[in-house]
Design a protein around this motif. Structure first.
Motif, short mmCIF file in Angstrom:
data_model
loop_
_atom_site.label_atom_id
_atom_site.label_comp_id
_atom_site.label_asym_id
_atom_site.label_seq_id
_atom_site.Cartn_x
_atom_site.Cartn_y
_atom_site.Cartn_z
N ALA A 134 0.83 -1.21 0.00
CA ALA A 134 0.00 0.00 0.00
C ALA A 134 0.87 1.26 0.00
O ALA A 134 0.56 2.24 -0.68
CB ALA A 134 -0.94 -0.01 1.20
N LEU A 135 1.97 1.23 0.75
CA LEU A 135 2.89 2.38 0.75
C LEU A 135 3.61 2.48 -0.58
O LEU A 135 3.78 3.57 -1.13
CB LEU A 135 3.91 2.26 1.89
N TYR A 136 4.04 1.35 -1.10
CA TYR A 136 4.77 1.30 -2.37
C TYR A 136 3.95 1.98 -3.47
O TYR A 136 4.47 2.73 -4.30
CB TYR A 136 5.05 -0.15 -2.73
N ILE A 146 -3.14 6.54 1.07
CA ILE A 146 -2.17 6.35 2.16
C ILE A 146 -1.52 7.66 2.59
O ILE A 146 -1.34 7.91 3.78
CB ILE A 146 -1.09 5.33 1.72
N SER A 147 -1.19 8.51 1.61
CA SER A 147 -0.49 9.77 1.95
C SER A 147 -1.33 10.68 2.85
O SER A 147 -0.79 11.55 3.52
CB SER A 147 -0.12 10.52 0.66
N ASP A 148 -2.65 10.47 2.89
CA ASP A 148 -3.51 11.29 3.74
C ASP A 148 -3.30 11.00 5.22
O ASP A 148 -3.53 11.87 6.07
CB ASP A 148 -4.99 11.04 3.42
N GLY A 173 2.98 9.99 -4.56
CA GLY A 173 2.16 10.58 -5.61
C GLY A 173 1.06 9.62 -6.01
O GLY A 173 0.80 8.64 -5.32
N TYR A 174 0.42 9.87 -7.15
CA TYR A 174 -0.65 8.99 -7.59
C TYR A 174 -0.07 7.64 -7.99
O TYR A 174 0.64 7.52 -8.99
CB TYR A 174 -1.42 9.61 -8.76
N ARG A 175 -0.35 6.63 -7.18
CA ARG A 175 0.11 5.24 -7.37
C ARG A 175 1.63 5.17 -7.56
O ARG A 175 2.15 4.37 -8.32
CB ARG A 175 -0.61 4.59 -8.55
N SER A 176 2.34 6.03 -6.85
CA SER A 176 3.81 6.02 -6.95
C SER A 176 4.41 6.50 -5.63
O SER A 176 3.74 7.12 -4.81
CB SER A 176 4.29 6.91 -8.09
N SER A 177 5.69 6.20 -5.45
CA SER A 177 6.40 6.59 -4.24
C SER A 177 7.89 6.45 -4.47
O SER A 177 8.34 5.94 -5.49
CB SER A 177 5.99 5.70 -3.06
#
Length: 302
Positions: A134-136, A146-148, A173-177
């Motif tokens: 989920a973090l990935y 998750i970022s929220d 970011g959107y579906r990225s990290s």
């Protein structure tokens, strides 16, 4: 493959937690994928560090998989060591903070938050991935991501060093990290939530669960939402408007219930999935001039 490597890994983790030539279709939601040369399931951070260091020192490729929910592993499998952290799944609260090990399911984390009267993770009650996954992906659903709610994460660097990184350092970011760009492994995440009423939290989770079950093809194996949302569009609607619902290659089918999903309707291979993904991308590009980018992670060898 080397029996020496197998023997070495059995000295790092319990022998029962190391397998050689292990079929990975046992660990993916699509029920597809080839074999791993070595498959290890560590039970402590020290074991994870030791595996990292061993792989680095012996120049052996190391691949991390979560619970295989948003992943397609190719039919040729994965060379080197495949490590999953599904044994690392504990969680605890400290006031309004919830700390969860990365192998735990994010759904279980949302339920644990409910039990502790904490609000903020309701959006994750239907996301099938692990906390690490989920973090990935900076996973999100129903207006939350998750970022929220993330405060920080304990990670291992490629050298085996433990570090705590604040949310702002993770480039969510959107579906990225940052995890998708660097060789960083999540060991645990701490979420900053708020106190709430149990019945209010449960009511919201029940509503989101109903929405998910009524719209998504949960009766078949799948890798979840296959494509990222293209700017100004919805992937599922583009696929539906292209007349692709029900399109099938081998055992892989564009879901008739939700066009954004590709389901395994019977003995699909990873190759079936990949060929159908490419067919969908080509068709949508031809009809609407929109490039569909995959959200699902595709790894392994042909």
């Amino acid at each position: 493959m080397s029996t020496q490597t197998f023997s070495d890994l059995q000295k790092i983790v319990h022998p029962s937690n190391v397998k050689m030539n292990e079929p990975l279709h046992n660990y993916t939601f699509t029920k597809t994928g080839g074999k791993a040369d070595y498959f290890v399931t560590p039970k402590s951070y020290q074991e994870v560090q030791a595996i990292y260091t061993y792989a680095e020192n012996h120049h052996i490729p190391l691949t991390i998989v979560g619970n295989g929910s948003n992943m397609i592993i190719k039919d040729g499998g994965i060379r080197g060591i495949v490590m999953t952290l599904i044994q690392l799944d504990s969680m605890h609260t400290n006031g309004e903070e919830l700390t969860v090990q990365s192998g735990a399911a994010i759904i279980q984390a949302s339920r644990y938050a409910l039990e502790n009267h904490l609000t903020g993770l309701e959006f994750a009650c239907g996301i099938p991935g692990s906390v690490g996954g989920a973090l990935y992906m900076n996973a999100g659903a129903y207006g939350g991501e998750i970022s929220d709610v993330l405060k920080d994460a304990l990670v291992i660097t490629h050298t085996g060093e433990l570090k705590t990184l604040h949310k702002d350092e993770l480039e969510l970011g959107y579906r990225s990290s940052r995890f998708s760009k660097e060789k960083l492994l999540v060991l645990e995440a701490t979420f900053l939530l708020q106190k709430g009423e149990y019945e209010d939290i449960k009511s919201k989770m029940d509503e989101l669960t109903f929405q998910r079950e009524s719209k998504q093809p949960l009766e078949f194996p799948s890798c979840g939402s296959v494509f990222k949302r293209p700017p100004g569009h919805f992937a599922g609607k583009l696929i539906q408007d292209s007349g692709l619902q029900g399109k099938q290659i081998g055992g892989a089918q564009v879901s008739t219930k939700h066009a954004g999903f590709i389901v395994n309707v019977g003995s699909a291979t990873a190759t079936d999935y990949l060929e159908l993904i490419q067919y969908v991308q080509k068709t949508v590009k031809s009809k609407f001039d929109v490039e569909l980018e995959t959200e699902v992670k595709i790894i392994g060898e042909d």
